[in-house]
Design an enzyme around this catalytic site. Structure first.
Site, PDB file in Angstrom:
ATOM      1  N   GLN A 189       3.418   9.868   0.551  1.00 36.53           N
ATOM      2  CA  GLN A 189       4.687   9.150   0.741  1.00 36.53           C
ATOM      3  C   GLN A 189       5.660   9.382  -0.418  1.00 36.53           C
ATOM      4  O   GLN A 189       6.852   9.089  -0.294  1.00 36.53           O
ATOM      5  CB  GLN A 189       4.436   7.648   0.924  1.00 36.53           C
ATOM      6  CG  GLN A 189       3.751   7.336   2.251  1.00 36.53           C
ATOM      7  CD  GLN A 189       3.545   5.855   2.424  1.00 36.53           C
ATOM      8  OE1 GLN A 189       2.555   5.309   1.946  1.00 36.53           O
ATOM      9  NE2 GLN A 189       4.482   5.187   3.079  1.00 36.53           N
ATOM     10  N   HIS A 199      -2.311   7.945   6.721  1.00 37.37           N
ATOM     11  CA  HIS A 199      -1.280   8.745   6.040  1.00 37.37           C
ATOM     12  C   HIS A 199      -1.871  10.046   5.483  1.00 37.37           C
ATOM     13  O   HIS A 199      -1.224  11.086   5.509  1.00 37.37           O
ATOM     14  CB  HIS A 199      -0.668   7.972   4.868  1.00 37.37           C
ATOM     15  CG  HIS A 199       0.463   7.076   5.246  1.00 37.37           C
ATOM     16  ND1 HIS A 199       1.616   7.533   5.837  1.00 37.37           N
ATOM     17  CD2 HIS A 199       0.638   5.738   5.098  1.00 37.37           C
ATOM     18  CE1 HIS A 199       2.446   6.513   6.037  1.00 37.37           C
ATOM     19  NE2 HIS A 199       1.871   5.411   5.601  1.00 37.37           N
ATOM     20  N   GLY A 224       0.835  -1.195   0.000  1.00 38.57           N
ATOM     21  CA  GLY A 224       0.000   0.000   0.000  1.00 38.57           C
ATOM     22  C   GLY A 224       0.866   1.239   0.000  1.00 38.57           C
ATOM     23  O   GLY A 224       1.981   1.225   0.525  1.00 38.57           O
ATOM     24  N   CYS A 226       5.770   0.019   7.225  1.00 35.74           N
ATOM     25  CA  CYS A 226       5.458   1.181   6.411  1.00 35.74           C
ATOM     26  C   CYS A 226       6.672   1.499   5.554  1.00 35.74           C
ATOM     27  O   CYS A 226       7.797   1.488   6.057  1.00 35.74           O
ATOM     28  CB  CYS A 226       5.133   2.361   7.329  1.00 35.74           C
ATOM     29  SG  CYS A 226       4.697   3.855   6.430  1.00 35.74           S
ATOM     30  N   LEU A 227       6.445   1.781   4.264  1.00 37.87           N
ATOM     31  CA  LEU A 227       7.572   2.079   3.369  1.00 37.87           C
ATOM     32  C   LEU A 227       8.297   3.347   3.798  1.00 37.87           C
ATOM     33  O   LEU A 227       9.456   3.544   3.434  1.00 37.87           O
ATOM     34  CB  LEU A 227       7.088   2.193   1.919  1.00 37.87           C
ATOM     35  CG  LEU A 227       6.563   0.888   1.300  1.00 37.87           C
ATOM     36  CD1 LEU A 227       6.016   1.147  -0.099  1.00 37.87           C
ATOM     37  CD2 LEU A 227       7.649  -0.176   1.262  1.00 37.87           C
ATOM     38  N   HIS A 276      -4.540   2.068   7.691  1.00 38.46           N
ATOM     39  CA  HIS A 276      -3.148   2.548   7.744  1.00 38.46           C
ATOM     40  C   HIS A 276      -2.926   3.630   6.678  1.00 38.46           C
ATOM     41  O   HIS A 276      -2.343   4.677   6.962  1.00 38.46           O
ATOM     42  CB  HIS A 276      -2.210   1.347   7.524  1.00 38.46           C
ATOM     43  CG  HIS A 276      -0.758   1.677   7.421  1.00 38.46           C
ATOM     44  ND1 HIS A 276       0.187   1.140   8.283  1.00 38.46           N
ATOM     45  CD2 HIS A 276      -0.060   2.460   6.546  1.00 38.46           C
ATOM     46  CE1 HIS A 276       1.390   1.607   7.937  1.00 38.46           C
ATOM     47  NE2 HIS A 276       1.269   2.397   6.885  1.00 38.46           N
TER      48      HIS A 276
HETATM   49 NI    NI Z   1       2.606   3.431   5.648  1.00 39.05          NI
END
Ligand code: NI
Length: 170
Positions: free
Chosen positions: A51, A140, A46, A94-95, A136
């Site tokens: 991000q 963000h 995701g 999380c990336l 999640h």
């Molecule tokens: Ni994340």
């Protein structure tokens, strides 16, 4: 399509509240394409637009099993309409917080309204990994990270670790 840089903790952009997508334009579709390419390359399941530094309410996701065919999904302006009392727990990552995983408890089921890339509005019930992932990613869009749900001790520890790493990289 292009792979974009993923923003890493403690970058302050991760705390921005993203703006609604007003219209699904060619630009929005291009953004979604770039997000998929970036997400698959990472690899991750995701990604929220912020991000990659774009504060728009857009999420890409693919929860398909490794052996199965891909299942790319886009959620534009997603909203949680209802959350179950019942909780579920998953080890989240999380990336933007690479190589850090912790168990997080969230509502086990949610009902979500979102727009797709054709501008159509949908409502869908999510459970299991899908429920966790959509919550999640929506977090963000509101500047919330999964580490915010951890104890202060754990959160301080991970923040410190990433602050140090950022300093070293300067
Ligand atoms: Ni994340």
């Amino acid at each position: 399509m292009a792979i974009r840089d993923i923003i890493i903790l403690p970058d302050k952009q991760l705390r921005l509240v993203s703006k609604p997508v007003e219209k699904v334009t060619a630009e929005v579709r291009k953004l979604a394409d770039d997000m998929f390419e970036t997400m698959y390359d990472a690899p991750g399941i995701g990604l929220a637009a912020i991000q990659i530094g774009v504060p728009q309410r857009l999420i890409t996701m693919d929860l398909a099993k490794k052996e199965g065919p891909p299942n790319p999904r886009v959620f534009i302006n997603p909203e949680i309409l209802w959350s179950s009392e019942e909780k579920g727990s998953y080890e989240e990552g999380c990336l933007s917080i690479p190589e850090y995983y912790e168990e997080v408890e969230r509502p086990a089921k949610v009902r979500v309204r979102f727009t797709d890339l054709d501008g159509k509005v949908h409502e869908e019930e999510a459970e299991g990994l899908f429920a966790t992932c959509i919550q999640h990613e929506i977090d963000h869009l509101n500047g919330v990270l999964f580490v915010d749900y951890l104890s202060k001790l754990k959160r301080d520890r991970v923040m410190k670790k990433f602050m140090k790493a950022a300093k070293r990289a300067e």
